[in-house]
Design a protein around this motif. Structure first.
Motif, PDB file in Angstrom:
ATOM      1  N   PRO A 125       0.858  -1.399  -0.071  1.00  0.00           N
ATOM      2  CA  PRO A 125       0.244   0.253   0.142  1.00  0.00           C
ATOM      3  C   PRO A 125       0.771   1.340   0.025  1.00  0.00           C
ATOM      4  N   LEU A 126       1.904   1.233   0.663  1.00  0.00           N
ATOM      5  CA  LEU A 126       2.782   2.467   0.580  1.00  0.00           C
ATOM      6  C   LEU A 126       3.372   2.820  -0.722  1.00  0.00           C
ATOM      7  N   LEU A 127       3.746   1.608  -1.686  1.00  0.00           N
ATOM      8  CA  LEU A 127       4.205   1.907  -2.836  1.00  0.00           C
ATOM      9  C   LEU A 127       3.063   2.298  -3.824  1.00  0.00           C
ATOM     10  N   LEU A 128       1.824   1.991  -3.726  1.00  0.00           N
ATOM     11  CA  LEU A 128       0.656   2.303  -4.360  1.00  0.00           C
ATOM     12  C   LEU A 128       0.322   3.703  -4.149  1.00  0.00           C
ATOM     13  N   CYS A 129       0.663   4.215  -2.812  1.00  0.00           N
ATOM     14  CA  CYS A 129       0.349   5.575  -2.562  1.00  0.00           C
ATOM     15  C   CYS A 129       1.387   6.635  -3.202  1.00  0.00           C
ATOM     16  N   GLU A 130       2.650   6.048  -3.420  1.00  0.00           N
ATOM     17  CA  GLU A 130       3.570   6.904  -3.791  1.00  0.00           C
ATOM     18  C   GLU A 130       3.326   6.905  -5.154  1.00  0.00           C
ATOM     19  N   GLN A 131       2.618   5.977  -5.925  1.00  0.00           N
ATOM     20  CA  GLN A 131       2.489   6.047  -7.290  1.00  0.00           C
ATOM     21  C   GLN A 131       0.987   6.543  -7.550  1.00  0.00           C
ATOM     22  N   LYS A 132       0.619   7.046  -6.587  1.00  0.00           N
ATOM     23  CA  LYS A 132      -0.860   7.805  -6.879  1.00  0.00           C
ATOM     24  C   LYS A 132      -1.849   6.853  -7.274  1.00  0.00           C
ATOM     25  N   VAL A 133      -1.782   5.782  -6.987  1.00  0.00           N
ATOM     26  CA  VAL A 133      -2.831   4.659  -7.112  1.00  0.00           C
ATOM     27  C   VAL A 133      -3.868   4.906  -6.190  1.00  0.00           C
ATOM     28  N   LEU A 134      -3.429   4.823  -4.784  1.00  0.00           N
ATOM     29  CA  LEU A 134      -3.969   4.980  -3.702  1.00  0.00           C
ATOM     30  C   LEU A 134      -3.961   6.560  -3.084  1.00  0.00           C
ATOM     31  N   ARG A 135      -4.925   7.005  -2.252  1.00  0.00           N
ATOM     32  CA  ARG A 135      -4.765   8.381  -1.793  1.00  0.00           C
ATOM     33  C   ARG A 135      -4.279   8.058  -0.116  1.00  0.00           C
ATOM     34  N   GLU A 136      -4.734   6.700   0.362  1.00  0.00           N
ATOM     35  CA  GLU A 136      -4.189   6.508   1.567  1.00  0.00           C
ATOM     36  C   GLU A 136      -3.946   5.008   1.567  1.00  0.00           C
ATOM     37  N   PRO A 137      -2.851   4.722   2.558  1.00  0.00           N
ATOM     38  CA  PRO A 137      -2.659   3.176   2.372  1.00  0.00           C
ATOM     39  C   PRO A 137      -3.571   2.254   3.143  1.00  0.00           C
ATOM     40  N   MET A 138      -4.738   2.072   2.343  1.00  0.00           N
ATOM     41  CA  MET A 138      -5.847   1.522   3.019  1.00  0.00           C
ATOM     42  C   MET A 138      -6.111   0.184   2.384  1.00  0.00           C
ATOM     43  N   LEU A 139      -5.039  -0.358   1.551  1.00  0.00           N
ATOM     44  CA  LEU A 139      -5.243  -1.619   0.640  1.00  0.00           C
ATOM     45  C   LEU A 139      -4.656  -2.845   1.639  1.00  0.00           C
ATOM     46  N   TYR A 140      -5.425  -3.640   2.513  1.00  0.00           N
ATOM     47  CA  TYR A 140      -4.920  -4.419   3.414  1.00  0.00           C
ATOM     48  C   TYR A 140      -4.920  -5.973   2.762  1.00  0.00           C
ATOM     49  N   LEU A 141      -3.906  -6.562   2.036  1.00  0.00           N
ATOM     50  CA  LEU A 141      -3.835  -7.624   1.349  1.00  0.00           C
ATOM     51  C   LEU A 141      -3.414  -8.896   2.371  1.00  0.00           C
ATOM     52  N   SER A 142      -3.097  -8.414   3.559  1.00  0.00           N
ATOM     53  CA  SER A 142      -2.320  -9.463   4.414  1.00  0.00           C
ATOM     54  C   SER A 142      -3.281 -10.417   4.811  1.00  0.00           C
ATOM     55  N   LEU A 143      -4.732  -9.955   5.076  1.00  0.00           N
ATOM     56  CA  LEU A 143      -5.564 -11.075   5.632  1.00  0.00           C
ATOM     57  C   LEU A 143      -5.765 -12.334   4.345  1.00  0.00           C
ATOM     58  N   TYR A 144      -5.742 -11.683   3.100  1.00  0.00           N
ATOM     59  CA  TYR A 144      -5.958 -12.537   2.003  1.00  0.00           C
ATOM     60  C   TYR A 144      -4.791 -13.470   1.766  1.00  0.00           C
ATOM     61  N   PHE A 145      -3.635 -13.069   1.823  1.00  0.00           N
ATOM     62  CA  PHE A 145      -2.381 -13.638   1.737  1.00  0.00           C
ATOM     63  C   PHE A 145      -2.295 -14.842   2.703  1.00  0.00           C
ATOM     64  N   LYS A 146      -2.847 -14.415   4.004  1.00  0.00           N
ATOM     65  CA  LYS A 146      -2.620 -15.529   5.261  1.00  0.00           C
ATOM     66  C   LYS A 146      -3.823 -16.460   5.074  1.00  0.00           C
ATOM     67  N   THR A 147      -4.869 -16.156   4.521  1.00  0.00           N
ATOM     68  CA  THR A 147      -6.068 -17.068   4.341  1.00  0.00           C
ATOM     69  C   THR A 147      -5.555 -18.159   3.243  1.00  0.00           C
ATOM     70  N   HIS A 148      -4.701 -17.680   2.229  1.00  0.00           N
ATOM     71  CA  HIS A 148      -4.167 -18.603   1.266  1.00  0.00           C
ATOM     72  C   HIS A 148      -2.825 -18.733   1.368  1.00  0.00           C
ATOM     73  N   ARG A 149      -2.264 -18.890   2.721  1.00  0.00           N
ATOM     74  CA  ARG A 149      -0.944 -18.950   2.979  1.00  0.00           C
ATOM     75  C   ARG A 149       0.046 -19.752   2.210  1.00  0.00           C
ATOM     76  N   GLN A 150      -0.371 -21.134   2.141  1.00  0.00           N
ATOM     77  CA  GLN A 150       0.231 -22.327   1.638  1.00  0.00           C
ATOM     78  C   GLN A 150       0.364 -21.963  -0.053  1.00  0.00           C
ATOM     79  N   TYR A 151      -0.670 -21.534  -0.628  1.00  0.00           N
ATOM     80  CA  TYR A 151      -0.507 -21.214  -1.919  1.00  0.00           C
ATOM     81  C   TYR A 151       0.162 -19.954  -2.523  1.00  0.00           C
ATOM     82  N   TYR A 152       0.179 -19.104  -1.460  1.00  0.00           N
ATOM     83  CA  TYR A 152       0.989 -17.712  -1.576  1.00  0.00           C
ATOM     84  C   TYR A 152       2.542 -17.979  -1.520  1.00  0.00           C
TER      85      TYR A 152
END
Length: 200
Positions: free
Chosen positions: A43-70
């Motif tokens: 999210p910090l990179l996406l803010c720096e790239q002006k894709v997001l205005r605030e670092p509010m894209l929380y992908l951690s839960l999705y990654f943890k939910t699919h941890r093995q496949y990740y």
């Protein structure tokens, strides 16, 4: 570093975040905390790239939910160069997470409206209670002292407002104590907790 600064050519921000995350996890620069930092980097990179205005894209839960496949996908990129499967997974993570975020925002808006409707029936106490309610929408777990600071209302009035909110079923006192009480905007907390349990 050149890649992050669009050299030799520009890369779309979301694609850049997906690729950079893999590179960071592959380098693994620290003894501990690489996973957390790598996920925070997105999210910090996406803010720096002006894709997001605030670092509010929380992908951690999705990654943890699919941890093995990740982890399998990260390893496949390193071992076989299978970037396509990783990018498909990353795109799905973004779609699922943003869809959930929009749904959560809508639920919170509805909750706020329901709360205001209940409070409007309080008569003279409604104005002060609405001010307390507004602060609780920003900070759903708070002490009476904190609500006094944020609203500028006297302690006695804030406590009266909290009594009204308890009777309306909007807040719940958590400690059972008579002093230093902590209040929870229960509906808000329940909405924010939806879908946060990891599969057993």
């Amino acid at each position: 570093e050149l890649f992050l600064h669009d050299q030799p050519e520009p890369t779309p921000g979301l694609l850049k975040a997906a690729l950079a995350h893999v590179q960071f996890e592959t380098i693994h620069p620290f003894l501990d905390g690489n996973g957390r930092l790598g996920r925070l980097f997105i999210p910090l990179l996406l803010c720096e790239q002006k894709v997001l205005r605030e670092p509010m894209l929380y992908l951690s839960l999705y990654f943890k939910t699919h941890r093995q496949y990740y982890y399998e996908l990260l390893n496949n990129v390193r071992l076989t160069g299978d970037w396509e499967a990783w990018l498909d997974f990353f795109a799905e993570a973004v779609i699922v997470t943003t869809t959930q975020a929009v749904d959560t925002a809508r639920q919170l808006i509805d909750l706020a409206g329901e709360g205001r409707d209940k409070i409007s029936g309080l008569g003279r106490a409604a104005a002060s209670t609405l001010r307390v309610h507004r602060v609780l929408m920003e900070q759903p777990i708070a002490t009476a002292k904190r609500l006094v600071e944020k609203t500028g209302i006297t302690p006695a009035t804030v406590n009266n407002c909290l009594d009204h909110l308890e009777r309306l079923g909007i807040v719940r006192e958590l400690t059972g104590a008579k002093r230093n009480r902590i209040f929870s905007y229960t509906g808000y907390v329940e909405i924010m907790n939806q879908g946060t349990d990891l599969p057993g």
